[in-house]
Write a protein that holds these residues in place. Structure first.
Motif, mmCIF file in Angstrom:
data_model
loop_
_atom_site.group_PDB
_atom_site.id
_atom_site.type_symbol
_atom_site.label_atom_id
_atom_site.label_comp_id
_atom_site.label_asym_id
_atom_site.label_seq_id
_atom_site.Cartn_x
_atom_site.Cartn_y
_atom_site.Cartn_z
ATOM 1 N N LEU A 114 -61.601 1.910 -7.308
ATOM 2 C CA LEU A 114 -60.624 0.627 -7.257
ATOM 3 C C LEU A 114 -60.772 -0.242 -6.025
ATOM 4 N N GLY A 115 -60.572 -1.445 -6.059
ATOM 5 C CA GLY A 115 -60.791 -2.182 -4.834
ATOM 6 C C GLY A 115 -59.640 -1.985 -4.051
ATOM 7 N N GLU A 116 -59.710 -2.565 -2.724
ATOM 8 C CA GLU A 116 -58.873 -2.375 -1.771
ATOM 9 C C GLU A 116 -57.416 -3.329 -2.081
ATOM 10 N N VAL A 117 -56.221 -2.949 -2.010
ATOM 11 C CA VAL A 117 -54.879 -3.181 -2.458
ATOM 12 C C VAL A 117 -54.057 -3.419 -1.416
ATOM 13 N N LEU A 118 -53.643 -4.741 -0.929
ATOM 14 C CA LEU A 118 -52.920 -4.941 0.200
ATOM 15 C C LEU A 118 -51.443 -5.356 -0.372
ATOM 16 N N ILE A 119 -50.660 -4.677 0.308
ATOM 17 C CA ILE A 119 -49.284 -4.836 0.284
ATOM 18 C C ILE A 119 -48.484 -5.474 1.180
ATOM 19 N N ALA A 120 -48.108 -6.514 1.253
ATOM 20 C CA ALA A 120 -47.235 -7.091 2.236
ATOM 21 C C ALA A 120 -45.844 -7.403 1.927
ATOM 22 N N ALA A 121 -45.001 -7.049 2.946
ATOM 23 C CA ALA A 121 -43.310 -7.050 2.765
ATOM 24 C C ALA A 121 -42.862 -7.766 3.851
ATOM 25 N N SER A 122 -41.732 -8.313 3.780
ATOM 26 C CA SER A 122 -40.679 -8.890 4.910
ATOM 27 C C SER A 122 -39.432 -8.430 4.521
ATOM 28 N N ARG A 123 -38.838 -8.391 5.811
ATOM 29 C CA ARG A 123 -37.324 -7.832 5.838
ATOM 30 C C ARG A 123 -36.357 -8.819 5.462
ATOM 31 N N SER A 124 -35.402 -8.798 4.701
ATOM 32 C CA SER A 124 -34.456 -9.584 4.464
ATOM 33 C C SER A 124 -33.180 -9.280 4.673
ATOM 34 N N GLY A 125 -32.215 -10.190 5.238
ATOM 35 C CA GLY A 125 -30.939 -9.654 5.957
ATOM 36 C C GLY A 125 -30.071 -9.446 4.880
ATOM 37 N N GLU A 126 -30.369 -9.964 3.347
ATOM 38 C CA GLU A 126 -29.669 -9.638 2.445
ATOM 39 C C GLU A 126 -29.381 -8.130 2.082
ATOM 40 N N PHE A 127 -30.491 -7.418 2.294
ATOM 41 C CA PHE A 127 -30.536 -5.881 1.854
ATOM 42 C C PHE A 127 -30.220 -5.085 3.070
ATOM 43 N N ASP A 128 -29.534 -4.166 3.014
ATOM 44 C CA ASP A 128 -29.324 -3.151 4.138
ATOM 45 C C ASP A 128 -29.585 -1.839 3.542
ATOM 46 N N SER A 129 -29.942 -0.836 3.980
ATOM 47 C CA SER A 129 -30.412 0.473 3.755
ATOM 48 C C SER A 129 -28.947 1.228 3.470
ATOM 49 N N ASN A 130 -27.962 0.688 4.282
ATOM 50 C CA ASN A 130 -26.481 1.344 4.242
ATOM 51 C C ASN A 130 -25.790 0.800 3.097
ATOM 52 N N ARG A 131 -26.266 0.005 2.277
ATOM 53 C CA ARG A 131 -25.562 -0.463 1.049
ATOM 54 C C ARG A 131 -26.337 -0.007 -0.059
ATOM 55 N N THR A 132 -25.757 0.767 -1.034
ATOM 56 C CA THR A 132 -26.152 1.139 -2.292
ATOM 57 C C THR A 132 -25.342 0.570 -3.663
ATOM 58 N N GLY A 133 -25.963 0.181 -4.590
ATOM 59 C CA GLY A 133 -25.219 -0.042 -5.777
ATOM 60 C C GLY A 133 -24.730 -1.508 -5.740
ATOM 61 N N THR A 134 -24.091 -1.967 -6.813
ATOM 62 C CA THR A 134 -23.709 -3.437 -7.004
ATOM 63 C C THR A 134 -22.465 -3.543 -5.847
ATOM 64 N N SER A 135 -22.465 -5.115 -5.484
ATOM 65 C CA SER A 135 -21.200 -5.102 -4.802
ATOM 66 C C SER A 135 -20.881 -6.808 -4.880
ATOM 67 N N THR A 136 -19.796 -7.005 -4.428
ATOM 68 C CA THR A 136 -19.348 -8.289 -4.504
ATOM 69 C C THR A 136 -18.793 -8.771 -3.025
ATOM 70 N N SER A 137 -19.134 -9.834 -2.602
ATOM 71 C CA SER A 137 -18.681 -10.451 -1.093
ATOM 72 C C SER A 137 -17.679 -11.533 -1.502
ATOM 73 N N ILE A 138 -16.408 -11.306 -0.999
ATOM 74 C CA ILE A 138 -15.207 -12.487 -1.187
ATOM 75 C C ILE A 138 -15.176 -13.005 0.328
ATOM 76 N N SER A 139 -15.145 -14.270 0.473
ATOM 77 C CA SER A 139 -15.057 -14.942 1.526
ATOM 78 C C SER A 139 -13.644 -14.984 2.145
ATOM 79 N N THR A 140 -13.225 -15.316 3.302
ATOM 80 C CA THR A 140 -11.817 -15.320 3.798
ATOM 81 C C THR A 140 -11.351 -16.650 3.056
#
Length: 203
Positions: free
Chosen positions: A119-145
């Motif tokens: 197999l040839g070389e496989v490069l995996i690139a990733a970037s961090r997004s503020g919308e995902f947090d390791s402390n959050r699991t499952g579905t959620s709904t955000s309600i503004s003030t």
């Protein structure tokens, strides 16, 4: 005396010949036997062998034993047959125009070549997004003030707000029993702890 002995021996000989002819007449099938090895001559136990009778589409199969040998019995005589030999990690081998004769096992030796590919070389690139947090699991709904302020209320109950999330059905979330709900206000639990109220969420 001698004549009687000769007659008895002749009778036994005729009976034996008749039994042999009858037993030979009962054979109506053929078979395929063989050995499956790799390119270095090592046997391949567990290889799959499938023979297909081309005119009728009848398929016969066998798996090689620990010695790399196999036997496919009770096969229709004639042909032509196509025999496929395969093993995981090796290139399949095919044998065509195989014709079987009555009562004569067909000898087949198959050598499978390694099918590994580099197999040839496989490069995996990733970037961090503020919308995902390791402390959050499952579905959620955000309600503004603003949503909370503009939401019309009738009973001033928490359920007036929980109906904003699609996961809620009354006081149940995602089909889970409402007694497992956990409501916190400023980090402190604010639940119906004793279960004395009909509403598991505080009003």
């Amino acid at each position: 005396m001698r004549q009687n002995l000769l007659k008895s021996l002749m009778s036994l000989l005729l009976v034996a010949l008749a039994a042999v002819s009858v037993s030979q007449a009962q054979v109506t099938t053929s078979s395929v036997v063989g050995l499956v090895v790799d390119a270095s001559g090592e046997t391949l136990p567990g290889a799959n062998v499938v023979a297909t009778h081309e005119p009728s589409g009848t398929r016969y199969g066998a798996v090689t034993n620990l010695d790399g040998r196999f036997t496919i019995p009770n096969m229709r005589i004639g042909g032509p047959y196509t025999i496929q030999v395969s093993f995981i990690g090796y290139q399949a081998a095919s044998f065509s125009n195989v014709v079987l004769r009555l009562g004569e096992p067909y000898q087949l030796s198959a050598t499978l070549n390694d099918d590994s590919t580099e197999l040839g070389e496989v490069l995996i690139a990733a970037s961090r997004s503020g919308e995902f947090d390791s402390n959050r699991t499952g579905t959620s709904t955000s309600i503004s003030t603003k949503q909370l302020t503009d939401l019309p209320q009738i009973n001033r109950s928490v359920t007036e707000f929980t109906r904003l999330t699609p996961q809620a059905n009354g006081t149940s979330f995602a089909g889970r029993d409402s007694r497992y709900n956990n409501l916190q206000v400023d980090g402190a639990n604010f639940n119906n702890g004793f279960g004395l109220s009909g509403n598991p969420l505080p009003g």
